[in-house]
Write a protein that holds these residues in place. Structure first.
Motif, PDB file in Angstrom:
ATOM      1  N   MET A 194      29.282  27.684  53.379  1.00  0.00           N
ATOM      2  CA  MET A 194      28.143  28.538  53.064  1.00  0.00           C
ATOM      3  C   MET A 194      28.421  30.012  53.349  1.00  0.00           C
ATOM      4  N   GLN A 195      29.692  30.368  53.532  1.00  0.00           N
ATOM      5  CA  GLN A 195      30.018  31.737  53.930  1.00  0.00           C
ATOM      6  C   GLN A 195      29.836  32.749  52.800  1.00  0.00           C
ATOM      7  N   ALA A 196      29.616  32.288  51.570  1.00  0.00           N
ATOM      8  CA  ALA A 196      29.344  33.210  50.466  1.00  0.00           C
ATOM      9  C   ALA A 196      27.847  33.434  50.275  1.00  0.00           C
ATOM     10  N   CYS A 197      27.046  32.848  51.165  1.00  0.00           N
ATOM     11  CA  CYS A 197      25.588  32.884  50.999  1.00  0.00           C
ATOM     12  C   CYS A 197      24.914  33.651  52.124  1.00  0.00           C
ATOM     13  N   SER A 198      23.737  34.148  51.826  1.00  0.00           N
ATOM     14  CA  SER A 198      22.852  34.700  52.845  1.00  0.00           C
ATOM     15  C   SER A 198      21.543  33.923  52.815  1.00  0.00           C
ATOM     16  N   LEU A 199      20.881  33.878  53.959  1.00  0.00           N
ATOM     17  CA  LEU A 199      19.649  33.113  54.096  1.00  0.00           C
ATOM     18  C   LEU A 199      18.618  33.955  54.824  1.00  0.00           C
ATOM     19  N   VAL A 200      17.448  34.089  54.212  1.00  0.00           N
ATOM     20  CA  VAL A 200      16.321  34.805  54.825  1.00  0.00           C
ATOM     21  C   VAL A 200      15.245  33.780  55.150  1.00  0.00           C
TER      22      VAL A 200
END
Length: 344
Positions: free
Chosen positions: A291-297
């Protein structure tokens, strides 16, 4: 790492420009589009310094630069506020959520609404069942040997089980047992249900104690069964939006993760750092493999005496300000809707 005002303004401009265009940002574009008050040559020098400090990277095929995870983190942390949705969007949120008939429908609507507002994949986890309180327990005799047990929490969450018995269940015995269980459990936290039921076993008439044990064991299983904690998803198709991710393999990995409810719950749980604020996890900060290519809010929303979690998942080139505003607003409205349900 702290930056002087000029470098900070340049970094914010690079991040903003890259989010909008998905193209590496050069000094000429910054000089033309942003009132930075310095020459292109000075901008080039400052960008080089920001790259050396790890805030920017330099794709070898381009003269421009793109933010690193550290650059995005500085940008997010420097935002002066989360912002608010437009009034028309606020009205849409209220109308859409108030029309739901059940908690499950409310959470599904929330995921679809949040995905529509942000154009990212939305995730909504329900309030934890074992931290909720009991509103009502219903026992319904469907057959001489089959009982439907319905457990209703103060959050509006409803869980039910079909219980098959090896003896005939009398209607009067079942009604008496329903009354006794409700007298003991209503208003109590669900994580105390097993202990409370155990304490009342001696008060149950001997000829129906077997039935009480069956129902008590079923309630304990319902409260402790983590498999019933599901996540409502919306907007998975946004993962494949052109420009969202640069590699097809990344899209496949994220899709595979979203198919695993346990992994999505873990993603939401480990991402949230504070119970009263927006949390943003960016790229390499994510501890979930792949998941290192993703951001999560993410944010939490109140429901009775417990909380649930809501969030959006997208690429690190995320419009963080829009995502944070939408997550915070929808979480607030969702909490208001559930609070109204609890009061009713």
């Amino acid at each position: 790492m702290s930056l002087d005002d000029r470098k900070a303004r340049l970094l914010r401009a690079v991040v903003h420009e890259y989010i909008q265009t998905a193209e590496p940002v050069g000094s000429k574009a910054l000089a033309e589009r942003y009132d930075l008050g310095v020459s292109s040559a000075t901008i080039r020098n400052e960008l080089a310094t920001l790259e050396e400090q790890g805030f920017l990277s330099h794709p070898h095929t381009s003269a421009g630069r793109v933010p690193t995870d550290i650059g995005y983190r500085y940008y997010v942390d420097s935002l002066s506020g989360v912002g608010e949705l437009a009034l028309t969007q606020q009205e849409v949120v209220m109308r859409y959520l108030e029309g739901a008939a059940s908690l499950e429908e409310t959470l599904q609507r929330t995921s679809l609404l949040l995905a529509s507002l942000t154009h990212y994949t939305a995730m909504v986890a329900p309030p934890s069942l074992d931290r909720s309180r009991v509103r009502h327990v219903e026992l319904v005799r469907l057959d001489p040997r089959v009982v439907m047990l319905v457990l209703i929490a103060d959050t509006g969450r409803v869980e039910q089980r079909l219980v098959e018995t090896d003896r005939v269940v009398g209607a009067d015995d079942l009604e008496d047992l329903r009354r006794r269980i409700n007298e003991k459990l209503v208003g109590a936290r669900l994580n105390r249900a097993e202990a409370l039921l155990s304490s009342m076993e001696e008060s149950i008439p001997g000829d129906t104690r077997w039935l009480f044990r069956v129902m008590a064991a079923t309630i304990a299983q319902m409260v402790g069964d983590r498999s019933i904690d599901r996540v409502w998803l919306g907007g998975q198709a946004h993962l494949s939006t052109p420009g969202a991710f640069t590699e097809l393999e990344t899209i496949h990995r994220v899709y595979q993760l979203l198919e695993q409810q346990v992994m999505v719950l873990r993603l939401l749980q480990v991402s949230f750092r504070q119970s009263d604020a927006i949390s943003v996890v960016i790229g390499s900060e994510n501890q979930i493999p792949g998941m290192q290519a993703c951001s999560l809010v993410t944010s939490t929303y109140p429901a009775g005496d417990t909380i649930g979690t809501i969030g959006v998942l997208g690429p690190t080139r995320m419009d963080y300000l829009r995502a944070m505003a939408a997550v915070q607003a929808v979480a607030s409205y969702l909490g208001d809707v559930l609070e109204d349900d609890v009061e009713r």
